[in-house]
Design an enzyme around this catalytic site. Structure first.
Site, PDB file in Angstrom:
ATOM      1  N   LYS A 111      -5.154   3.665 -26.541  1.00  0.00           N
ATOM      2  CA  LYS A 111      -6.602   3.622 -26.268  1.00  0.00           C
ATOM      3  C   LYS A 111      -7.125   4.996 -25.893  1.00  0.00           C
ATOM      4  O   LYS A 111      -8.227   5.376 -26.292  1.00  0.00           O
ATOM      5  CB  LYS A 111      -6.917   2.634 -25.126  1.00  0.00           C
ATOM      6  CG  LYS A 111      -6.608   1.195 -25.448  1.00  0.00           C
ATOM      7  CD  LYS A 111      -7.533   0.634 -26.511  1.00  0.00           C
ATOM      8  CE  LYS A 111      -7.114  -0.770 -26.871  1.00  0.00           C
ATOM      9  NZ  LYS A 111      -7.755  -1.321 -28.026  1.00  0.00           N
ATOM     10  N   LYS A 194       1.382  -6.030 -42.664  1.00  0.00           N
ATOM     11  CA  LYS A 194       0.847  -7.192 -41.964  1.00  0.00           C
ATOM     12  C   LYS A 194      -0.665  -7.389 -42.157  1.00  0.00           C
ATOM     13  O   LYS A 194      -1.420  -6.426 -42.243  1.00  0.00           O
ATOM     14  CB  LYS A 194       1.210  -6.961 -40.500  1.00  0.00           C
ATOM     15  CG  LYS A 194       0.419  -7.620 -39.436  1.00  0.00           C
ATOM     16  CD  LYS A 194       1.049  -7.321 -38.095  1.00  0.00           C
ATOM     17  CE  LYS A 194       0.082  -7.078 -36.973  1.00  0.00           C
ATOM     18  NZ  LYS A 194      -0.866  -7.971 -36.524  1.00  0.00           N
ATOM     19  N   LYS A 197      -6.760  -7.813 -38.186  1.00  0.00           N
ATOM     20  CA  LYS A 197      -8.180  -7.521 -38.041  1.00  0.00           C
ATOM     21  C   LYS A 197      -8.432  -6.033 -38.258  1.00  0.00           C
ATOM     22  O   LYS A 197      -9.250  -5.645 -39.069  1.00  0.00           O
ATOM     23  CB  LYS A 197      -8.591  -7.890 -36.617  1.00  0.00           C
ATOM     24  CG  LYS A 197      -9.904  -8.543 -36.499  1.00  0.00           C
ATOM     25  CD  LYS A 197     -10.114  -9.159 -35.106  1.00  0.00           C
ATOM     26  CE  LYS A 197      -9.060  -8.824 -34.083  1.00  0.00           C
ATOM     27  NZ  LYS A 197      -8.503  -9.949 -33.370  1.00  0.00           N
TER      28      LYS A 197
HETATM   29  P1  ADP Z   1      -4.854  -8.664 -35.065  1.00  0.00           P
HETATM   30  O1  ADP Z   1      -3.530  -8.083 -35.463  1.00  0.00           O
HETATM   31  O2  ADP Z   1      -5.662  -9.093 -36.232  1.00  0.00           O
HETATM   32  O3  ADP Z   1      -5.605  -7.854 -34.036  1.00  0.00           O
HETATM   33  P2  ADP Z   1      -4.253 -10.320 -32.820  1.00  0.00           P
HETATM   34  O4  ADP Z   1      -3.385  -9.255 -32.241  1.00  0.00           O
HETATM   35  O5  ADP Z   1      -5.536 -10.639 -32.161  1.00  0.00           O
HETATM   36  O6  ADP Z   1      -4.484 -10.021 -34.369  1.00  0.00           O
HETATM   37  O7  ADP Z   1      -3.404 -11.648 -33.050  1.00  0.00           O
HETATM   38  C1  ADP Z   1      -3.190 -12.656 -32.123  1.00  0.00           C
HETATM   39  C2  ADP Z   1      -1.872 -13.322 -32.499  1.00  0.00           C
HETATM   40  O8  ADP Z   1      -1.889 -13.749 -33.881  1.00  0.00           O
HETATM   41  C3  ADP Z   1      -0.667 -12.380 -32.415  1.00  0.00           C
HETATM   42  O9  ADP Z   1      -0.073 -12.349 -31.157  1.00  0.00           O
HETATM   43  C4  ADP Z   1       0.283 -12.969 -33.437  1.00  0.00           C
HETATM   44  O10 ADP Z   1       1.023 -14.008 -32.848  1.00  0.00           O
HETATM   45  C5  ADP Z   1      -0.618 -13.567 -34.474  1.00  0.00           C
HETATM   46  N1  ADP Z   1      -0.732 -12.716 -35.672  1.00  0.00           N
HETATM   47  C6  ADP Z   1      -1.724 -11.821 -35.960  1.00  0.00           C
HETATM   48  N2  ADP Z   1      -1.532 -11.259 -37.166  1.00  0.00           N
HETATM   49  C7  ADP Z   1      -0.394 -11.792 -37.675  1.00  0.00           C
HETATM   50  C8  ADP Z   1       0.346 -11.639 -38.898  1.00  0.00           C
HETATM   51  N3  ADP Z   1      -0.082 -10.836 -39.859  1.00  0.00           N
HETATM   52  N4  ADP Z   1       1.472 -12.361 -39.064  1.00  0.00           N
HETATM   53  C9  ADP Z   1       1.899 -13.205 -38.108  1.00  0.00           C
HETATM   54  N5  ADP Z   1       1.263 -13.413 -36.947  1.00  0.00           N
HETATM   55  C10 ADP Z   1       0.128 -12.721 -36.715  1.00  0.00           C
END
Ligand code: ADP
Ligand code: TRP
Length: 329
Positions: A111, A194, A197
């Site tokens: 950050k 992966k 967001k």
């Molecule tokens: P982002 O990576 O989009 O910011 P978050 O970190 O908010 O997503 O995701 C919340 C939860 O969703 C994570 O802790 C994980 O368990 C799951 N998750 C997010 N993206 C993936 C992915 N591509 N594959 C598997 N699980 C995921």
């Protein structure tokens, strides 16, 4: 019964990674475990969301969680800021968290690099608030992705430190929880690993068929296999991984065979994949619409969640207050 807890920051819509990587498993374990699922709106304040949008972001995630199958009768589904005990525990734990430890956290260093103009102390103590979320229910298991493991380690450290400093056994040390064979990494359609967001490669639960199909048809592929039974490059393996999540086993087997005998046509495979993603997402999308527009229902859900969460949180906080030496006159 073992306690499982997970929180999510209300920023944007849920994508297939969130669904297959987390939410779908939550829907299963709410049947067998005592579960606390919450929307981490206090955590979101570190990024200074506009007050006019903030409430709606919570409504979006809440509607999407419910539409995906979380049952407010079976689990405790609540909004973090509805449970003031969390914030009080955060104050107590802050006294046991050292500045140097917080500064060394990977997420904090990220950050500082990414938003040098907003390095507020909420960011510095983010892991303390997360520890409070977890410890307030004396949770045993926390399903977390790799990026959250260090935060969980800090929650364990603070639990140990509190117990040791006050000579009590109030907080169990929370452990990471994984769903065994169900653990999947959902890939993006851009061949870059992966789905996420921040990666900007998401297919969302709240997305219409046309837009989903367009994204899938544009997915990166290669020029096709030249040798029978050759290993698949990552971009192609990604399409198969997605297909295994949404398509029938014989559909996957059909395209595997086509790959192996070099007669695969990516256009056909993508068309099928798009149709199967749409068929998975469409009923969820319809439920999101209905739930999002049902304010009475959302009110009942959050009131029930708040009641369940506060019952557990106030019992823990009472023990913590006694341990530090607060006493009524
Ligand atoms: P982002 O990576 O989009 O910011 P978050 O970190 O908010 O997503 O995701 C919340 C939860 O969703 C994570 O802790 C994980 O368990 C799951 N998750 C997010 N993206 C993936 C992915 N591509 N594959 C598997 N699980 C995921
Ligand atoms: N920090 C988590 C994330 O960014 C969200 C979160 C907040 C959380 N409190 C939590 C996750 C407690 C698990 C347990 O994804």
């Amino acid at each position: 019964m073992d306690i499982v807890l997970s929180g999510i920051r209300p920023t944007g819509h849920l994508h297939l990674g969130n669904y297959f990587g987390a939410l779908r498993n939550f829907v299963k374990i709410q049947e067998t475990h005592k579960c606390y699922f919450f929307i981490a709106d206090l955590h979101s304040l570190t990024t200074h969301p506009h007050p006019a949008d903030f409430h709606n972001s919570v409504r979006v995630i809440l509607s999407e969680y419910l539409a995906a199958g979380l049952d407010p009768e079976k689990c405790a589904l609540y909004v973090q800021s509805d449970v003031p005990e969390v914030s009080e525990l955060y104050v107590l734990l802050n006294m046991l968290a050292y500045k140097g430890e917080m500064e060394r956290t990977a997420s904090f260093k990220d950050k500082v690099r990414l938003q040098p103009d907003n390095v507020n102390t909420g960011l510095l103590t983010y892991p303390v608030l997360m520890a409070s979320d977890i410890l307030i229910h004396r949770s045993k298991y926390v399903p977390v992705g790799k990026d959250q493991e260090q935060h969980l380690e800090i929650a364990r450290l603070l639990a140990r430190r509190f117990n040791h400093m006050y000579g009590v056994d109030v907080f169990p040390e929370p452990q990471a929880f994984n769903f065994g064979n169900d653990l999947v990494k959902v890939p993006g359609l851009d061949g870059s690993g992966k789905m996420g967001k921040s990666e900007g490669n998401g297919v969302y639960l709240y997305e219409d068929d046309k837009s989903i199909t367009k994204k899938v048809m544009r997915a990166v592929t290669d020029s096709g296999p030249t040798e029978p039974n050759s290993p698949k490059p990552e971009v192609i393996e990604n399409l198969f991984t997605l297909m295994r999540l949404v398509s029938a086993p014989d559909t996957v087997a059909f395209f595997e065979e086509k790959w192996n005998d070099c007669s695969i046509r990516y256009g056909d495979m993508k068309k099928q994949l798009a149709a199967d993603i749409c068929a998975t997402v469409a009923p969820i999308r319809e439920r999101i619409d209905a739930i999002y527009n049902d304010t009475d229902y959302l009110h009942r859900v959050t009131a029930l969640g708040c009641e369940k969460a506060r019952a557990s949180a106030s019992a823990t906080l009472k023990l913590a207050r006694e341990a530090v030496g607060f006493k009524p006159f």
